[in-house]
Write a protein that holds these residues in place. Structure first.
Motif, PDB file in Angstrom:
ATOM      1  N   ALA A  18       0.683  -1.190   0.004  1.00 36.10           N
ATOM      2  CA  ALA A  18       0.084   0.046  -0.044  1.00 36.10           C
ATOM      3  C   ALA A  18       0.694   1.223   0.140  1.00 36.10           C
ATOM      4  N   SER A  19       2.149   1.336   0.340  1.00 36.87           N
ATOM      5  CA  SER A  19       3.015   2.293   0.618  1.00 36.87           C
ATOM      6  C   SER A  19       4.643   2.021   0.341  1.00 36.87           C
ATOM      7  N   GLY A  20       5.049   3.042   0.159  1.00 39.23           N
ATOM      8  CA  GLY A  20       6.549   3.041   0.160  1.00 39.23           C
ATOM      9  C   GLY A  20       7.290   2.157  -0.763  1.00 39.23           C
ATOM     10  N   MET A  21       8.157   1.276  -0.226  1.00 36.12           N
ATOM     11  CA  MET A  21       8.972   0.462  -1.142  1.00 36.12           C
ATOM     12  C   MET A  21       8.046  -0.829  -1.606  1.00 36.12           C
ATOM     13  N   GLY A  22       7.171  -1.177  -0.826  1.00 36.49           N
ATOM     14  CA  GLY A  22       6.295  -2.412  -1.070  1.00 36.49           C
ATOM     15  C   GLY A  22       5.260  -1.801  -2.423  1.00 36.49           C
ATOM     16  N   LEU A  39      -0.092  -7.768  -0.264  1.00 37.98           N
ATOM     17  CA  LEU A  39      -0.904  -7.905   1.011  1.00 37.98           C
ATOM     18  C   LEU A  39      -0.482  -6.424   1.777  1.00 37.98           C
ATOM     19  N   ASP A  40      -1.414  -6.129   2.410  1.00 40.05           N
ATOM     20  CA  ASP A  40      -1.157  -4.766   3.675  1.00 40.05           C
ATOM     21  C   ASP A  40      -2.368  -4.829   4.418  1.00 40.05           C
ATOM     22  N   VAL A  41      -2.174  -4.119   5.564  1.00 42.34           N
ATOM     23  CA  VAL A  41      -3.192  -3.847   6.625  1.00 42.34           C
ATOM     24  C   VAL A  41      -4.098  -2.589   5.900  1.00 42.34           C
ATOM     25  N   GLN A  42      -3.626  -2.149   4.979  1.00 45.02           N
ATOM     26  CA  GLN A  42      -4.434  -0.961   4.349  1.00 45.02           C
ATOM     27  C   GLN A  42      -4.436  -1.008   2.997  1.00 45.02           C
ATOM     28  N   PRO A  43      -5.607  -0.623   2.305  1.00 40.73           N
ATOM     29  CA  PRO A  43      -5.863  -0.905   0.867  1.00 40.73           C
ATOM     30  C   PRO A  43      -4.769  -0.481  -0.126  1.00 40.73           C
ATOM     31  N   VAL A  54      -4.182  -8.241   5.224  1.00 40.32           N
ATOM     32  CA  VAL A  54      -3.619  -8.820   6.381  1.00 40.32           C
ATOM     33  C   VAL A  54      -2.996  -8.156   7.452  1.00 40.32           C
ATOM     34  N   ASP A  55      -3.326  -8.445   8.699  1.00 40.82           N
ATOM     35  CA  ASP A  55      -2.717  -7.567   9.957  1.00 40.82           C
ATOM     36  C   ASP A  55      -1.556  -8.793  10.216  1.00 40.82           C
ATOM     37  N   LEU A  56      -0.166  -8.435  10.216  1.00 43.80           N
ATOM     38  CA  LEU A  56       0.923  -9.103  10.379  1.00 43.80           C
ATOM     39  C   LEU A  56       1.142  -9.308  11.965  1.00 43.80           C
ATOM     40  N   ARG A  57       0.220  -8.413  12.631  1.00 37.48           N
ATOM     41  CA  ARG A  57       0.311  -8.811  14.333  1.00 37.48           C
ATOM     42  C   ARG A  57      -0.614  -9.859  14.565  1.00 37.48           C
ATOM     43  N   SER A  78       8.804  -9.310   1.362  1.00 38.21           N
ATOM     44  CA  SER A  78       8.382  -9.234   2.511  1.00 38.21           C
ATOM     45  C   SER A  78       8.896  -7.828   3.081  1.00 38.21           C
ATOM     46  N   ILE A  79       8.191  -6.910   2.736  1.00 33.82           N
ATOM     47  CA  ILE A  79       8.403  -5.501   3.102  1.00 33.82           C
ATOM     48  C   ILE A  79       7.706  -4.789   4.041  1.00 33.82           C
ATOM     49  N   ALA A  80       6.519  -5.096   4.303  1.00 37.11           N
ATOM     50  CA  ALA A  80       5.626  -4.294   5.280  1.00 37.11           C
ATOM     51  C   ALA A  80       6.408  -4.370   6.672  1.00 37.11           C
ATOM     52  N   GLY A 161      12.422  -1.705  19.909  1.00 30.80           N
ATOM     53  CA  GLY A 161      11.624  -2.450  18.964  1.00 30.80           C
ATOM     54  C   GLY A 161      12.355  -2.600  17.366  1.00 30.80           C
ATOM     55  N   TYR A 162      12.496  -1.240  16.841  1.00 30.94           N
ATOM     56  CA  TYR A 162      12.931  -1.435  15.388  1.00 30.94           C
ATOM     57  C   TYR A 162      14.461  -1.947  15.274  1.00 30.94           C
ATOM     58  N   TYR A 163      15.387  -1.481  16.124  1.00 31.65           N
ATOM     59  CA  TYR A 163      16.582  -1.808  15.886  1.00 31.65           C
ATOM     60  C   TYR A 163      16.710  -3.308  16.208  1.00 31.65           C
ATOM     61  N   SER A 165      14.530  -5.621  15.992  1.00 29.44           N
ATOM     62  CA  SER A 165      13.683  -6.206  14.943  1.00 29.44           C
ATOM     63  C   SER A 165      14.409  -6.497  13.543  1.00 29.44           C
ATOM     64  N   LYS A 166      15.298  -5.524  13.114  1.00 23.86           N
ATOM     65  CA  LYS A 166      16.125  -5.411  11.850  1.00 23.86           C
ATOM     66  C   LYS A 166      17.312  -6.411  12.067  1.00 23.86           C
ATOM     67  N   LYS A 167      18.052  -6.339  13.304  1.00 26.91           N
ATOM     68  CA  LYS A 167      18.899  -7.319  13.668  1.00 26.91           C
ATOM     69  C   LYS A 167      18.392  -8.876  13.464  1.00 26.91           C
ATOM     70  N   PRO A 194      18.415   5.688   4.847  1.00 25.34           N
ATOM     71  CA  PRO A 194      17.329   6.384   4.612  1.00 25.34           C
ATOM     72  C   PRO A 194      16.727   6.614   3.322  1.00 25.34           C
ATOM     73  N   THR A 195      15.208   6.488   3.397  1.00 25.26           N
ATOM     74  CA  THR A 195      14.493   6.503   2.172  1.00 25.26           C
ATOM     75  C   THR A 195      13.115   7.206   2.308  1.00 25.26           C
ATOM     76  N   ASP A 196      12.847   8.235   1.495  1.00 22.58           N
ATOM     77  CA  ASP A 196      11.684   9.005   1.274  1.00 22.58           C
ATOM     78  C   ASP A 196      10.475   8.338   1.223  1.00 22.58           C
ATOM     79  N   THR A 197       9.938   7.721   2.377  1.00 28.12           N
ATOM     80  CA  THR A 197       8.539   6.934   2.359  1.00 28.12           C
ATOM     81  C   THR A 197       7.672   7.490   3.415  1.00 28.12           C
ATOM     82  N   ALA A 198       6.415   7.020   3.636  1.00 31.33           N
ATOM     83  CA  ALA A 198       5.667   7.467   4.700  1.00 31.33           C
ATOM     84  C   ALA A 198       6.120   7.131   5.892  1.00 31.33           C
TER      85      ALA A 198
HETATM   86  N1  LIG Z   1      11.777   4.566   5.008  1.00 33.15           N
HETATM   87  C1  LIG Z   1      13.319   4.206   5.401  1.00 33.15           C
HETATM   88  O1  LIG Z   1      14.050   4.992   5.395  1.00 33.15           O
HETATM   89  C2  LIG Z   1      13.530   2.624   5.704  1.00 33.15           C
HETATM   90  C3  LIG Z   1      15.030   2.523   6.026  1.00 33.15           C
HETATM   91  C4  LIG Z   1      15.323   1.081   5.933  1.00 33.15           C
HETATM   92  C5  LIG Z   1      14.265   0.117   6.081  1.00 33.15           C
HETATM   93  N2  LIG Z   1      12.959   0.215   6.066  1.00 33.15           N
HETATM   94  C6  LIG Z   1      12.055  -0.691   5.942  1.00 33.15           C
HETATM   95  O2  LIG Z   1      11.561  -0.434   4.817  1.00 33.15           O
HETATM   96  C7  LIG Z   1      10.270  -1.405   4.764  1.00 33.15           C
HETATM   97  C8  LIG Z   1       9.055  -0.560   3.979  1.00 33.15           C
HETATM   98  O3  LIG Z   1       8.961   0.511   4.734  1.00 33.15           O
HETATM   99  P1  LIG Z   1       8.320   2.018   4.023  1.00 33.15           P
HETATM  100  O4  LIG Z   1       9.589   2.792   4.230  1.00 33.15           O
HETATM  101  O5  LIG Z   1       8.116   1.665   2.433  1.00 33.15           O
HETATM  102  O6  LIG Z   1       7.480   2.633   4.943  1.00 33.15           O
HETATM  103  P2  LIG Z   1       5.766   2.596   4.719  1.00 33.15           P
HETATM  104  O7  LIG Z   1       5.217   3.283   6.080  1.00 33.15           O
HETATM  105  O8  LIG Z   1       5.775   3.475   3.310  1.00 33.15           O
HETATM  106  O9  LIG Z   1       5.367   1.155   4.293  1.00 33.15           O
HETATM  107  C9  LIG Z   1       5.126   0.303   5.308  1.00 33.15           C
HETATM  108  C10 LIG Z   1       3.789  -0.494   4.975  1.00 33.15           C
HETATM  109  O10 LIG Z   1       3.530  -1.688   5.803  1.00 33.15           O
HETATM  110  C11 LIG Z   1       2.404  -1.780   6.001  1.00 33.15           C
HETATM  111  N3  LIG Z   1       2.007  -2.459   7.386  1.00 33.15           N
HETATM  112  C12 LIG Z   1       2.469  -1.801   8.514  1.00 33.15           C
HETATM  113  N4  LIG Z   1       1.883  -2.512   9.755  1.00 33.15           N
HETATM  114  C13 LIG Z   1       1.403  -3.851   9.221  1.00 33.15           C
HETATM  115  C14 LIG Z   1       0.601  -4.671   9.442  1.00 33.15           C
HETATM  116  N5  LIG Z   1       0.693  -5.010  10.917  1.00 33.15           N
HETATM  117  N6  LIG Z   1       0.316  -5.714   8.505  1.00 33.15           N
HETATM  118  C15 LIG Z   1       0.354  -5.625   7.207  1.00 33.15           C
HETATM  119  N7  LIG Z   1       1.024  -4.643   6.615  1.00 33.15           N
HETATM  120  C16 LIG Z   1       1.427  -3.446   7.491  1.00 33.15           C
HETATM  121  C17 LIG Z   1       2.002  -0.323   5.831  1.00 33.15           C
HETATM  122  O11 LIG Z   1       0.346  -0.284   5.944  1.00 33.15           O
HETATM  123  C18 LIG Z   1       2.529   0.416   4.935  1.00 33.15           C
HETATM  124  O12 LIG Z   1       2.039   0.009   3.718  1.00 33.15           O
HETATM  125  C19 LIG Z   1       9.827  -1.609   6.288  1.00 33.15           C
HETATM  126  O13 LIG Z   1      10.259  -2.789   6.890  1.00 33.15           O
HETATM  127  C20 LIG Z   1      11.014  -0.738   7.069  1.00 33.15           C
HETATM  128  O14 LIG Z   1      11.282  -0.828   8.130  1.00 33.15           O
HETATM  129  C21 LIG Z   1      12.566   1.693   5.797  1.00 33.15           C
END
Ligand SMILES: NC(=O)c1ccc[n+]([C@@H]2O[C@H](COP(=O)([O-])OP(=O)(O)OC[C@H]3O[C@@H](n4cnc5c(N)ncnc54)[C@H](O)[C@@H]3O)[C@@H](O)[C@H]2O)c1
Length: 272
Positions: A18-22, A39-43, A54-57, A78-80, A161-163, A165-167, A194-198
């Protein structure tokens, strides 16, 4: 050459579509002729072949998604993910690892030799090799419930959480990727800078803009979502058939500069 990356007609699952890299990956894969199941939690606004909410939680939600996805699956992206705070440590590690792993492991039986998986981790996971002993207990948990229970029982180990999870994702890909390659299934990892996303405003709010900017490195700029999507698409392509259990750093040269002493990570982290 027609279809150089060989995605035409492939059934490809993209989480976070739904957003960003995915969304970027899903859109490019549609253009490459893949049958994209998003797949995403939002459309999503991407013109995927089918969308599965899907809600990955939530284990039951993932199990229902697996049924809806059907068979066979040729590739998984697997990008969410969640950025950490304001989300809880548990939710962050469950979405970024436990739920993502449950989805992947549930789909693995429908994948054949030559299939591929890429997981997005982050440069925030740098240094995971030094922490491997501490990471292996969660990495080697079996299934969603055991993974989540481990997180609940070890709050200090997943603090922030974040750090962590990524390790964990980096360590799991190296460990499990080696096992899956014995079946000819390739599991790899992407570590974006760092990437320009939501997600970016949340990162800046929670960590401070200076810290996020310090991770930009030699490129002098953030990447776009498409610049992250393409290397993942290449890694999951049959053209990368000998790339397995590997991590690619899509960070504009940050790791190279850090490894050769041109960027001091301790100074970055300590100065903030
Ligand atoms: N943006 C950055 O700078 C950056 C840097 C390194 C890694 N990342 C990683 O890149 C990946 C993509 O992130 P992005 O930057 O495109 O952000 P984003 O917020 O644009 O996209 C994240 C997507 O994950 C979905 N999501 C969140 N919770 C969810 C759930 N419970 N179930 C299903 N889907 C869910 C959101 O709805 C959203 O569409 C993430 O894993 C993020 O940690 C981002």
């Amino acid at each position: 050459m027609k279809d150089p990356l060989q995605y035409e007609g492939k059934r490809v699952v993209v989480t976070g579509c739904a957003s960003g890299m995915g969304a970027a990956a899903a859109s490019i894969l549609v253009d490459l002729g893949a049958e994209v199941i998003g797949l995403d939690v939002q459309p999503t606004e991407v013109a995927v072949k089918s969308f599965v909410q899907v809600d990955l939680r939530d284990k039951a939600s993932i199990d229902a998604a697996v049924v809806e996805i059907g068979v066979p699956v040729d590739s998984i992206f697997s990008i969410a993910g969640l950025p950490g705070a304001p989300f809880s440590d548990i939710d962050t590690v469950v979405v970024n690892f436990v739920g993502a792993r449950h989805l992947i492991e549930s789909l693995v039986p429908s994948m054949s030799s030559g299939a591929s998986i890429v997981c997005v981790a982050s440069n925030a996971g740098l240094g995971w090799q030094q922490d491997l002993e501490a990471l292996m207990p969660i990495v080697s948990t079996e299934g969603f419930d055991a993974g989540k229970a481990w997180c609940e029982a070890n709050p200090a180990a997943i603090a922030t959480g974040y750090y962590p999870s990524k390790k964990i994702v980096n360590a799991w890909v190296a460990w499990r990727g080696a096992q899956l390659m014995e079946q000819g299934i390739r599991l790899n990892c992407a570590n974006p800078g760092p990437t320009d996303t939501a997600m970016m405003p949340t990162f800046e709010e929670q960590n401070g803009k200076a810290l996020i900017d310090a991770f930009i490195g030699p490129s002098g700029r953030r990447s776009s979502a498409a610049e992250q999507a393409w290397p993942m698409i290449f890694m999951n392509s049959p053209r990368s058939s000998y790339v397995a259990a590997e991590a690619i750093h899509v960070d504009g040269g940050f790791l190279g500069a850090m490894t050769t002493g041109q960027i001091d990570i301790n100074e970055i982290m300590g100065g903030l």
